[in-house]
Design a protein around this motif. Sequence first.
Motif, PDB file in Angstrom:
ATOM      1  N   VAL A 115      -6.629  -9.456  -4.554  1.00 43.23           N
ATOM      2  CA  VAL A 115      -6.478  -8.006  -4.658  1.00 43.23           C
ATOM      3  C   VAL A 115      -5.030  -7.680  -5.025  1.00 43.23           C
ATOM      4  CG1 VAL A 115      -6.612  -5.802  -3.433  1.00 43.23           C
ATOM      5  CG2 VAL A 115      -8.267  -7.612  -2.932  1.00 43.23           C
ATOM      6  N   LEU A 116      -4.858  -6.841  -6.021  1.00 44.85           N
ATOM      7  CA  LEU A 116      -3.545  -6.339  -6.405  1.00 44.85           C
ATOM      8  C   LEU A 116      -3.438  -4.921  -5.837  1.00 44.85           C
ATOM      9  CD1 LEU A 116      -2.033  -6.779  -9.992  1.00 44.85           C
ATOM     10  CD2 LEU A 116      -1.166  -5.200  -8.278  1.00 44.85           C
ATOM     11  N   ILE A 117      -2.551  -4.739  -4.880  1.00 41.44           N
ATOM     12  CA  ILE A 117      -2.482  -3.463  -4.174  1.00 41.44           C
ATOM     13  C   ILE A 117      -1.514  -2.508  -4.884  1.00 41.44           C
ATOM     14  CG2 ILE A 117      -1.862  -2.327  -1.994  1.00 41.44           C
ATOM     15  CD1 ILE A 117      -2.934  -4.766  -0.534  1.00 41.44           C
ATOM     16  N   GLY A 118      -2.062  -1.420  -5.396  1.00 39.77           N
ATOM     17  CA  GLY A 118      -1.256  -0.387  -6.045  1.00 39.77           C
ATOM     18  C   GLY A 118      -1.476   0.958  -5.377  1.00 39.77           C
ATOM     19  N   LEU A 119      -1.690   0.932  -4.072  1.00 43.88           N
ATOM     20  CA  LEU A 119      -2.038   2.130  -3.306  1.00 43.88           C
ATOM     21  C   LEU A 119      -0.880   2.476  -2.379  1.00 43.88           C
ATOM     22  CD1 LEU A 119      -5.487   2.677  -1.561  1.00 43.88           C
ATOM     23  CD2 LEU A 119      -3.361   3.494  -0.593  1.00 43.88           C
ATOM     24  N   HIS A 120      -0.251   3.621  -2.628  1.00 36.88           N
ATOM     25  CA  HIS A 120       0.879   4.069  -1.812  1.00 36.88           C
ATOM     26  C   HIS A 120       0.384   4.905  -0.634  1.00 36.88           C
ATOM     27  CE1 HIS A 120       2.924   2.694  -5.321  1.00 36.88           C
ATOM     28  NE2 HIS A 120       2.437   3.665  -6.069  1.00 36.88           N
ATOM     29  N   GLY A 121       1.115   4.832   0.478  1.00 43.68           N
ATOM     30  CA  GLY A 121       0.687   5.564   1.666  1.00 43.68           C
ATOM     31  C   GLY A 121      -0.468   4.851   2.349  1.00 43.68           C
ATOM     32  N   THR A 122      -1.142   5.573   3.244  1.00 45.91           N
ATOM     33  CA  THR A 122      -2.253   4.970   3.979  1.00 45.91           C
ATOM     34  C   THR A 122      -3.523   4.963   3.126  1.00 45.91           C
ATOM     35  OG1 THR A 122      -3.424   5.039   6.106  1.00 45.91           O
ATOM     36  CG2 THR A 122      -2.977   7.163   5.081  1.00 45.91           C
ATOM     37  N   PRO A 123      -4.368   3.915   3.200  1.00 49.20           N
ATOM     38  CA  PRO A 123      -4.311   2.728   4.051  1.00 49.20           C
ATOM     39  C   PRO A 123      -3.730   1.492   3.361  1.00 49.20           C
ATOM     40  CG  PRO A 123      -6.480   2.875   3.081  1.00 49.20           C
ATOM     41  CD  PRO A 123      -5.685   4.036   2.517  1.00 49.20           C
TER      42      PRO A 123
END
Length: 327
Positions: A79-87
């Motif tokens: 998984v490439l995480i490009g999500l800012h803030g929660t979660p």
Amino acid sequence: MSNKKIALVTGGYSGEAVISYKSAETIFNNIDSGKWDCYLIDIHPSGWFYKSPSGEKSEVDKNDFSITVDGSKITFDAVLIGLHGTPGEDGKLQGYFDCLNIPYTSCDAATSALTFNKRYTVAVAAFAGIYVAKSMHLFKNDGTTAEQVLDQLKLPVFVKPNNGGSSLGMSKVTGPAQLPAALEKAFAVDEQVLVEEFIKGRELTIGVFRSKGKIIALPMTEIISKNEFFDFEAKYEGASEEITPAEVDEVVADKVRDAARKAYSVFNCRGIVRIDFIYEETVGQPYMLEINTVPGQSAASLVPQQVKAMGWSLKEFYSALIEEAFN
């Protein structure tokens, strides 16, 4: 041999989702399709969805983080995480992927949760000998008054939500009369607030990542805000000058790079992080402000500027992050 399947997660449950979508666009457009098959996953309050290139949505099976496309079940190698803030930045998704034994490109759950809390971050940094500003940690309805804050800290101060980023809910306070409104603004965003003494100096920010076992500091950026500080408008709407690479003496650059690499090690970081500093020239030391474990990747963001200044393409960079996740 078929390509490995990578889920690029974006969206989120906070006001930073709008930045997540911009970051995901940059990342998606620069994934090396010769190496990776990339699937865009939107994590939204209404549900988790795979978004096809044509815009069609299909729901994610949260039991194993899989999707079904044209009748075929697809599971992900990483998984490439490009999500800012929660979660995505506070450790929640990281813990979920740990339970499923799926590798990912960001810091682990513990580091993500710790660094999402600005007060705990500077406390650990100070314990490790990294310079930080004097600050107070306030909780909503804990009874602390503006007068009590001013008894402990010298003006000017920054007031900011303790969790979160993108400078949402943040204020610079130069006079006692401004403090109550600044606290109210920050508490509207978060249950915890950090009040921090202003450090006068040059604002420098630097991306750090690990590749093939080596901690690499990117060329740093100096930020000269047209506003009172590097707020949301300055970050994302052009109200700042960003000089990459920063025009600083090599002695200063070495001190910032050393502090950044030390912080990366102390906090057991993984993937790309961006660490913000103020270089206080009278003391001759960088003061660490915070660690961003999922830094922005939009066209206006700092890390892509720094990657290009290092002489890498974004395609090479994202491939290096994905490859490191498998290690």
